[in-house]
Write a protein that holds these residues in place. Structure first.
Motif, PDB file in Angstrom:
ATOM      1  N   ASP A   1       0.765  -1.286   0.521  1.00  0.00           N
ATOM      2  CA  ASP A   1      -0.210  -0.396   0.196  1.00  0.00           C
ATOM      3  C   ASP A   1       1.078   1.004   0.085  1.00  0.00           C
ATOM      4  OD1 ASP A   1      -2.502   1.760   0.291  1.00  0.00           O
ATOM      5  OD2 ASP A   1      -1.830   1.569   2.247  1.00  0.00           O
ATOM      6  N   PRO A   2       1.881   1.766   1.051  1.00  0.00           N
ATOM      7  CA  PRO A   2       2.852   2.696   0.658  1.00  0.00           C
ATOM      8  C   PRO A   2       3.298   3.033  -0.466  1.00  0.00           C
ATOM      9  CG  PRO A   2       3.533   1.067   2.624  1.00  0.00           C
ATOM     10  CD  PRO A   2       2.587   0.640   2.027  1.00  0.00           C
ATOM     11  N   VAL A   3       3.328   2.097  -1.670  1.00  0.00           N
ATOM     12  CA  VAL A   3       3.970   2.381  -2.824  1.00  0.00           C
ATOM     13  C   VAL A   3       2.914   2.800  -3.792  1.00  0.00           C
ATOM     14  CG1 VAL A   3       5.280   1.589  -5.011  1.00  0.00           C
ATOM     15  CG2 VAL A   3       5.711   0.007  -2.605  1.00  0.00           C
ATOM     16  N   ASN A   4       1.626   2.017  -3.678  1.00  0.00           N
ATOM     17  CA  ASN A   4       1.022   2.736  -4.291  1.00  0.00           C
ATOM     18  C   ASN A   4       0.335   4.175  -3.855  1.00  0.00           C
ATOM     19  OD1 ASN A   4       0.495   0.064  -5.579  1.00  0.00           O
ATOM     20  ND2 ASN A   4      -1.391  -0.944  -3.785  1.00  0.00           N
ATOM     21  N   VAL A   5       0.289   4.374  -2.788  1.00  0.00           N
ATOM     22  CA  VAL A   5      -0.385   5.858  -2.176  1.00  0.00           C
ATOM     23  C   VAL A   5       0.714   6.470  -2.350  1.00  0.00           C
ATOM     24  CG1 VAL A   5      -0.566   7.264   0.156  1.00  0.00           C
ATOM     25  CG2 VAL A   5      -0.851   5.043  -0.246  1.00  0.00           C
ATOM     26  N   ALA A   6       2.310   6.728  -2.713  1.00  0.00           N
ATOM     27  CA  ALA A   6       3.224   7.661  -2.670  1.00  0.00           C
ATOM     28  C   ALA A   6       3.024   7.710  -4.929  1.00  0.00           C
ATOM     29  CB  ALA A   6       4.854   6.178  -3.358  1.00  0.00           C
ATOM     30  N   ALA A   7       2.343   6.782  -5.604  1.00  0.00           N
ATOM     31  CA  ALA A   7       2.183   6.977  -6.430  1.00  0.00           C
ATOM     32  C   ALA A   7       0.502   8.243  -6.743  1.00  0.00           C
ATOM     33  CB  ALA A   7       1.485   5.687  -7.715  1.00  0.00           C
ATOM     34  N   ARG A   8      -0.377   7.468  -5.778  1.00  0.00           N
ATOM     35  CA  ARG A   8      -0.864   8.462  -5.295  1.00  0.00           C
ATOM     36  C   ARG A   8      -1.265  10.116  -5.520  1.00  0.00           C
ATOM     37  NH1 ARG A   8      -3.442   4.071  -7.325  1.00  0.00           N
ATOM     38  NH2 ARG A   8      -4.551   2.961  -6.418  1.00  0.00           N
ATOM     39  N   LEU A   9      -0.165  10.468  -4.752  1.00  0.00           N
ATOM     40  CA  LEU A   9       0.472  11.463  -3.929  1.00  0.00           C
ATOM     41  C   LEU A   9       0.748  11.918  -5.734  1.00  0.00           C
ATOM     42  CD1 LEU A   9       1.939  10.606  -0.893  1.00  0.00           C
ATOM     43  CD2 LEU A   9      -0.527  11.002  -0.961  1.00  0.00           C
ATOM     44  N   GLN A  10       1.454  11.267  -5.638  1.00  0.00           N
ATOM     45  CA  GLN A  10       2.237  12.022  -7.702  1.00  0.00           C
ATOM     46  C   GLN A  10       1.521  12.808  -8.655  1.00  0.00           C
ATOM     47  OE1 GLN A  10       2.828  12.566 -11.229  1.00  0.00           O
ATOM     48  NE2 GLN A  10       2.453  10.438 -10.613  1.00  0.00           N
ATOM     49  N   ASP A  11       0.334  12.022  -8.237  1.00  0.00           N
ATOM     50  CA  ASP A  11      -1.130  12.116  -9.264  1.00  0.00           C
ATOM     51  C   ASP A  11      -2.026  13.519  -8.590  1.00  0.00           C
ATOM     52  OD1 ASP A  11      -1.088  10.825 -11.382  1.00  0.00           O
ATOM     53  OD2 ASP A  11      -2.423   8.855 -10.317  1.00  0.00           O
ATOM     54  N   LEU A  12      -1.972  13.611  -6.803  1.00  0.00           N
ATOM     55  CA  LEU A  12      -2.296  14.925  -6.630  1.00  0.00           C
ATOM     56  C   LEU A  12      -1.508  16.468  -7.037  1.00  0.00           C
ATOM     57  CD1 LEU A  12      -2.908  13.585  -2.747  1.00  0.00           C
ATOM     58  CD2 LEU A  12      -4.853  14.192  -4.689  1.00  0.00           C
ATOM     59  N   THR A  13      -0.359  16.186  -6.971  1.00  0.00           N
ATOM     60  CA  THR A  13       0.578  17.243  -7.503  1.00  0.00           C
ATOM     61  C   THR A  13      -0.555  18.108  -8.159  1.00  0.00           C
ATOM     62  OG1 THR A  13       1.590  16.246  -9.222  1.00  0.00           O
ATOM     63  CG2 THR A  13       2.779  16.229  -6.879  1.00  0.00           C
ATOM     64  N   LYS A  14      -1.145  17.486  -9.857  1.00  0.00           N
ATOM     65  CA  LYS A  14      -1.521  18.079 -10.804  1.00  0.00           C
ATOM     66  C   LYS A  14      -2.535  18.790 -10.088  1.00  0.00           C
ATOM     67  CE  LYS A  14      -0.538  13.660 -13.665  1.00  0.00           C
ATOM     68  NZ  LYS A  14      -1.144  13.076 -13.662  1.00  0.00           N
ATOM     69  N   SER A  15      -3.762  18.359  -9.423  1.00  0.00           N
ATOM     70  CA  SER A  15      -5.248  18.718  -8.321  1.00  0.00           C
ATOM     71  C   SER A  15      -5.014  20.575  -7.516  1.00  0.00           C
ATOM     72  CB  SER A  15      -5.272  18.014  -8.022  1.00  0.00           C
ATOM     73  OG  SER A  15      -5.520  17.648  -6.957  1.00  0.00           O
ATOM     74  N   LEU A  16      -3.509  19.696  -7.315  1.00  0.00           N
ATOM     75  CA  LEU A  16      -2.610  21.166  -6.031  1.00  0.00           C
ATOM     76  C   LEU A  16      -1.668  21.545  -6.118  1.00  0.00           C
ATOM     77  CD1 LEU A  16      -2.790  18.673  -2.531  1.00  0.00           C
ATOM     78  CD2 LEU A  16      -4.158  19.771  -3.147  1.00  0.00           C
ATOM     79  N   SER A  17      -1.527  21.624  -7.564  1.00  0.00           N
ATOM     80  CA  SER A  17      -1.038  22.556  -8.424  1.00  0.00           C
ATOM     81  C   SER A  17       0.156  22.481  -7.392  1.00  0.00           C
ATOM     82  CB  SER A  17      -1.565  23.798  -9.044  1.00  0.00           C
ATOM     83  OG  SER A  17      -2.809  23.554  -9.232  1.00  0.00           O
ATOM     84  N   CYS A  18       1.027  21.747  -7.413  1.00  0.00           N
ATOM     85  CA  CYS A  18       1.955  21.783  -6.583  1.00  0.00           C
ATOM     86  C   CYS A  18       3.805  20.939  -7.501  1.00  0.00           C
ATOM     87  CB  CYS A  18       2.410  21.306  -5.147  1.00  0.00           C
ATOM     88  SG  CYS A  18       1.560  20.182  -5.067  1.00  0.00           S
ATOM     89  N   GLU A  19       4.707  20.954  -6.866  1.00  0.00           N
ATOM     90  CA  GLU A  19       5.934  19.608  -7.820  1.00  0.00           C
ATOM     91  C   GLU A  19       5.516  18.474  -7.022  1.00  0.00           C
ATOM     92  OE1 GLU A  19       9.129  23.038  -9.787  1.00  0.00           O
ATOM     93  OE2 GLU A  19       9.715  22.224  -7.476  1.00  0.00           O
ATOM     94  N   ALA A  20       5.278  18.595  -5.958  1.00  0.00           N
ATOM     95  CA  ALA A  20       5.800  17.511  -4.866  1.00  0.00           C
ATOM     96  C   ALA A  20       4.333  17.277  -3.842  1.00  0.00           C
ATOM     97  CB  ALA A  20       6.556  17.150  -4.441  1.00  0.00           C
ATOM     98  N   VAL A  21       3.469  16.319  -3.392  1.00  0.00           N
ATOM     99  CA  VAL A  21       2.962  15.798  -2.771  1.00  0.00           C
ATOM    100  C   VAL A  21       3.793  15.084  -1.808  1.00  0.00           C
ATOM    101  CG1 VAL A  21       1.173  15.107  -1.207  1.00  0.00           C
ATOM    102  CG2 VAL A  21       0.679  16.670  -3.943  1.00  0.00           C
ATOM    103  N   ILE A  22       3.940  14.942  -0.033  1.00  0.00           N
ATOM    104  CA  ILE A  22       4.581  14.301   0.603  1.00  0.00           C
ATOM    105  C   ILE A  22       3.898  13.880   1.501  1.00  0.00           C
ATOM    106  CG2 ILE A  22       6.755  14.961  -0.016  1.00  0.00           C
ATOM    107  CD1 ILE A  22       6.916  16.825   2.749  1.00  0.00           C
ATOM    108  N   SER A  23       4.333  12.631   2.172  1.00  0.00           N
ATOM    109  CA  SER A  23       2.795  12.003   3.565  1.00  0.00           C
ATOM    110  C   SER A  23       3.361  13.199   4.879  1.00  0.00           C
ATOM    111  CB  SER A  23       2.598  10.505   3.064  1.00  0.00           C
ATOM    112  OG  SER A  23       4.045  10.604   3.872  1.00  0.00           O
ATOM    113  N   ASP A  24       2.723  13.042   5.709  1.00  0.00           N
ATOM    114  CA  ASP A  24       2.804  13.665   7.038  1.00  0.00           C
ATOM    115  C   ASP A  24       3.558  12.389   7.525  1.00  0.00           C
ATOM    116  OD1 ASP A  24       2.367  16.057   7.772  1.00  0.00           O
ATOM    117  OD2 ASP A  24       0.801  15.282   9.652  1.00  0.00           O
TER     118      ASP A  24
END
Length: 200
Positions: A127-150
């Motif tokens: 799951d942690p690997v899949n979540v990292a891939a999803r966070l990368q996708d979120l950079t589009k909707s959050l208009s940022c270069e990276a999304v990192i988990s807390d």
């Protein structure tokens, strides 16, 4: 075992390919993946899987949880520096500079050789690997270069107020997740160094 997964994806490669010879597109994508891989290796990580114009890198195969998180954040900052350099090198060939999105997450994963016969690759599953891939996708909707988990921010020793929090829904998960949006990943190296000084 605990590993940190970093997914990076090149933005706009389809558009890039529309006006170019296949050879030129492959050249540019390979230069991008080279810039990313160099940053990962220099930060202590391992480039693991290449998927089209994207890559999964793993951190923590030989280090502590804290160090793996710090290495991944340093790698993100170095990716930006390397891509800046690549953009300068290619500025006469590109209508707009190469951009990217990065997702970083840590957690307990299964590692091993996966595949078939001569096509086995060492990789991480879970799951942690899949979540990292999803966070990368979120950079589009959050208009940022990276999304990192807390989880990664906390483990790396970065202050709670250093990056803006977002509650996000992750596909395949019941609970929303707290993540941090990073507008400019170059700032991460300073934050990692501050965290190190605070811990010292």
């Amino acid at each position: 075992r605990y590993l940190v997964s970093l997914f990076v994806d090149m933005r706009g490669s389809t558009r890039l390919a529309e006006k170019r010879l296949p050879f030129d597109t492959v050249f540019i994508v390979n230069r991008f993946l080279g810039a990313v891989s160099q940053a990962v290796l220099e930060s202590g990580g391992m480039p693991n899987q290449f998927v089209g114009d994207g890559m999964l890198a793993l951190f923590g195969l030989a280090t502590s949880r804290r160090e793996a998180c710090r290495q991944a954040l340093r790698a993100a900052a170095m990716i930006a520096a390397n891509v800046d350099e690549l953009n300068r090198f290619l500025e006469h060939d590109l209508r707009e500079p190469i951009r990217f999105g990065i997702g970083i997450n840590g957690g307990e994963v299964i590692v091993g050789d996966i595949g078939y016969r001569d096509h086995m690759v060492f990789t991480a599953l879970g799951d942690p690997v899949n979540v990292a891939a999803r966070l990368q996708d979120l950079t589009k909707s959050l208009s940022c270069e990276a999304v990192i988990s807390d989880e990664v921010r906390t483990s790396a020793g970065i202050a709670d107020d250093a990056l803006p929090p977002h509650e996000v829904a992750i596909r395949g998960r019941n609970e929303p997740m707290t993540v941090r949006a990073v507008m400019d990943v170059r700032t991460l190296s300073g934050l990692v160094n501050e965290g190190q000084s605070a811990a010292a």
